[in-house]
Design a protein around this motif. Structure first.
Motif, PDB file in Angstrom:
ATOM      1  N   ASP A 165      64.225  53.448 -26.813  1.00 52.63           N
ATOM      2  CA  ASP A 165      63.842  54.606 -27.619  1.00 52.63           C
ATOM      3  C   ASP A 165      62.764  54.215 -28.630  1.00 52.63           C
ATOM      4  OD1 ASP A 165      63.856  57.137 -28.830  1.00 52.63           O
ATOM      5  OD2 ASP A 165      65.499  56.599 -30.175  1.00 52.63           O
ATOM      6  N   ALA A 166      62.929  53.052 -29.264  1.00 53.06           N
ATOM      7  CA  ALA A 166      61.942  52.586 -30.248  1.00 53.06           C
ATOM      8  C   ALA A 166      60.597  52.270 -29.592  1.00 53.06           C
ATOM      9  CB  ALA A 166      62.484  51.355 -30.964  1.00 53.06           C
ATOM     10  N   ARG A 167      60.645  51.737 -28.374  1.00 58.37           N
ATOM     11  CA  ARG A 167      59.411  51.365 -27.676  1.00 58.37           C
ATOM     12  C   ARG A 167      58.734  52.564 -26.999  1.00 58.37           C
ATOM     13  NH1 ARG A 167      58.678  45.863 -26.659  1.00 58.37           N
ATOM     14  NH2 ARG A 167      60.417  44.513 -27.244  1.00 58.37           N
ATOM     15  N   GLY A 168      59.482  53.625 -26.779  1.00 65.47           N
ATOM     16  CA  GLY A 168      58.930  54.785 -26.065  1.00 65.47           C
ATOM     17  C   GLY A 168      58.125  55.695 -26.967  1.00 65.47           C
ATOM     18  N   GLU A 178      54.076  56.295 -28.530  1.00 64.75           N
ATOM     19  CA  GLU A 178      52.668  55.996 -28.232  1.00 64.75           C
ATOM     20  C   GLU A 178      52.110  54.909 -29.165  1.00 64.75           C
ATOM     21  OE1 GLU A 178      48.563  58.480 -28.391  1.00 64.75           O
ATOM     22  OE2 GLU A 178      50.271  59.513 -27.461  1.00 64.75           O
ATOM     23  N   GLY A 179      51.640  53.811 -28.565  1.00 66.84           N
ATOM     24  CA  GLY A 179      51.054  52.719 -29.330  1.00 66.84           C
ATOM     25  C   GLY A 179      52.050  51.723 -29.870  1.00 66.84           C
ATOM     26  N   LEU A 180      53.346  51.996 -29.702  1.00 67.31           N
ATOM     27  CA  LEU A 180      54.379  51.115 -30.267  1.00 67.31           C
ATOM     28  C   LEU A 180      55.210  50.431 -29.178  1.00 67.31           C
ATOM     29  CD1 LEU A 180      55.587  53.503 -33.137  1.00 67.31           C
ATOM     30  CD2 LEU A 180      53.927  51.639 -33.292  1.00 67.31           C
ATOM     31  N   GLU A 181      54.702  50.445 -27.953  1.00 72.00           N
ATOM     32  CA  GLU A 181      55.471  49.926 -26.804  1.00 72.00           C
ATOM     33  C   GLU A 181      55.777  48.434 -26.936  1.00 72.00           C
ATOM     34  OE1 GLU A 181      53.063  53.480 -25.527  1.00 72.00           O
ATOM     35  OE2 GLU A 181      52.615  51.610 -26.595  1.00 72.00           O
ATOM     36  N   GLN A 182      54.917  47.689 -27.630  1.00 71.62           N
ATOM     37  CA  GLN A 182      55.109  46.235 -27.751  1.00 71.62           C
ATOM     38  C   GLN A 182      55.769  45.848 -29.071  1.00 71.62           C
ATOM     39  OE1 GLN A 182      54.456  44.494 -25.035  1.00 71.62           O
ATOM     40  NE2 GLN A 182      53.677  46.383 -24.102  1.00 71.62           N
ATOM     41  N   ARG A 183      56.156  46.806 -29.870  1.00 66.75           N
ATOM     42  CA  ARG A 183      56.730  46.525 -31.182  1.00 66.75           C
ATOM     43  C   ARG A 183      58.059  45.771 -31.041  1.00 66.75           C
ATOM     44  NH1 ARG A 183      58.246  51.357 -35.288  1.00 66.75           N
ATOM     45  NH2 ARG A 183      59.574  51.889 -33.519  1.00 66.75           N
TER      46      ARG A 183
END
Length: 407
Positions: A345-348, A350-355
């Motif tokens: 959920d956190a990675r899904g 936009e732009g935060l997929e690698q967080r």
């Protein structure tokens, strides 16, 4: 009697993909001839046999005629007179309507090879529209072969739209629907399955709760993609990229259903969506008779996923309640799947997929700290019954306080 390899085995060989299941069709044979050769009958509705040595399925060539509603509303006719071409024309897609003999000579009367090269999922004949299950199957194939560039042919999508509007989808049994849905969710790009269902209007019929998420905005500070439906698809995509099991993928699909109930005047905030979504998830679970582990995880993820995101800020008492809710002492795997769903959920976004998601290790550590509380010393002190339960709870809370202080 002539025997041909058909369907997926031919398609995948031509695509250069590994062939797992092989289906065979037998032309010019009778049931008696098959039995005489040692084949074992298994088909209730039409003649299907298991090979005496390999155990693979061999079906007599057959035709079919629509005789009722739904997936099962067909009358089949198998006889030695049915030709290979007649058998192939009743199949769903041209890429699944090819056959080859033992010399790999291809029979392709409906141009499946051409559509393979064009990367098109195209129906074989207008009879496609007689079977509502094919809407789900085509969407599943779209998810499977999206990475190869396959798309649904416009005329096939139009037939799928007509099927979606006809009321035929409602005739599908929960078991048949779930079989297709669960297989589609385990493909490499399961979000494409949902996209195709939405494009033909089937999502609105099968899962209106998911369809309602599209066009619902979220706070851009937390969700750069803004649209809740787009976010759900991204979460599902992340679950596939990280090879998550079906339970996690199902929870990812349903985790934000409560946002579809938020009144427009409250957008883009979604107060208490975690709890509002529970009745919707329960309805979807029951509609498709999802397995119990899928049902339970989807409900728990909806209710507690924001706890997961705020794990580092939770008070020890709240953390303990979270662990108790998942029964981490007897069911550690379920809590691990919850953590995975929260991370997806956190990675899904936009732009935060690698967080990075430090909450995952923090929650695992908390579960370990709570589990290390030994019961035996408390028994030796004379605690029993409800008093023992309270004593264990106190010790676990103490362990979590120490864990939080030292982390």
């Amino acid at each position: 009697m002539r025997i041909y390899k058909v369907g997926g085995a031919v398609r995948d060989r031509l695509l250069g993909k590994p062939v797992t299941d092989i289906d065979w069709v037998v032309v010019g044979a009778t049931t008696e001839e098959m039995l005489a050769k040692g084949f074992r009958p298994v088909g209730a509705d039409f003649p299907v046999f298991l090979h005496p040595k390999s155990g693979e399925e061999y079906a007599l060539a057959r035709t079919e005629r629509k005789s009722g509603r739904g997936y099962g509303g067909f009358t089949f006719h198998a006889s030695p007179e049915v030709t290979l071409e007649e058998d192939l024309i009743r199949r769903d897609l041209t890429i699944n309507a090819m056959a080859e003999d033992d010399q790999q000579n291809l029979t392709d009367p409906y141009h499946g090879q051409r559509d393979l090269e064009a990367r098109l999922l195209r129906h074989v004949s207008p009879a496609f529209a007689e079977d509502p299950l094919r809407v789900l199957r085509v969407a599943r194939f779209a998810a499977r072969y999206a990475a190869l560039g396959f798309t649904v042919a416009p005329e096939t999508l139009e037939l799928m739209r007509q099927l979606s509007e006809s009321g035929e989808l409602e005739a599908l049994t929960p078991e048949r629907s779930w079989k297709e849905i669960s297989r589609a969710l385990m493909e490499d790009q399961p979000q494409v399955f949902i996209e195709v269902l939405r494009a033909c209007g089937a999502l609105k019929v099968l899962m209106p709760e998911v369809d309602a998420l599209f066009g619902v905005p979220q706070p851009p500070a937390h969700h750069p993609e803004i649209d809740t439906g787009a976010h759900t698809l991204s979460v599902l995509q992340q679950a596939a990229l990280h090879k998550q099991p079906l339970t996690v993928r199902w929870a990812c699909l349903l985790h934000d259903l409560g946002k579809g109930l938020t009144p427009e005047e409250e957008w883009p905030r979604h107060i208490a969506h975690e709890f509002k979504g529970l009745k919707l998830i329960k309805a979807v679970n029951e509609r498709f008779k999802a397995p119990r582990d899928c049902q339970e995880l989807a409900m728990l993820v909806s209710e507690y996923h924001t706890h997961g995101h705020r794990a580092l800020e939770l008070k020890p008492s709240t953390l303990l309640e979270l662990l108790q809710s998942f029964d981490v002492y007897r069911r550690p795997q379920r809590f691990e799947e919850f953590i995975a769903a929260c991370e997806m959920d956190a990675r899904g976004r936009e732009g935060l997929e690698q967080r990075s998601y430090p909450q995952a290790d923090y929650l695992r550590g908390a579960a370990t700290a709570a589990r290390t509380v030994a019961v035996q010393p408390l028994l030796e002190k004379g605690f029993k019954g409800p008093e023992l339960g309270e004593a264990i709870k106190r010790e676990r809370l103490k362990a979590l306080k120490a864990y939080k202080e030292n982390t």
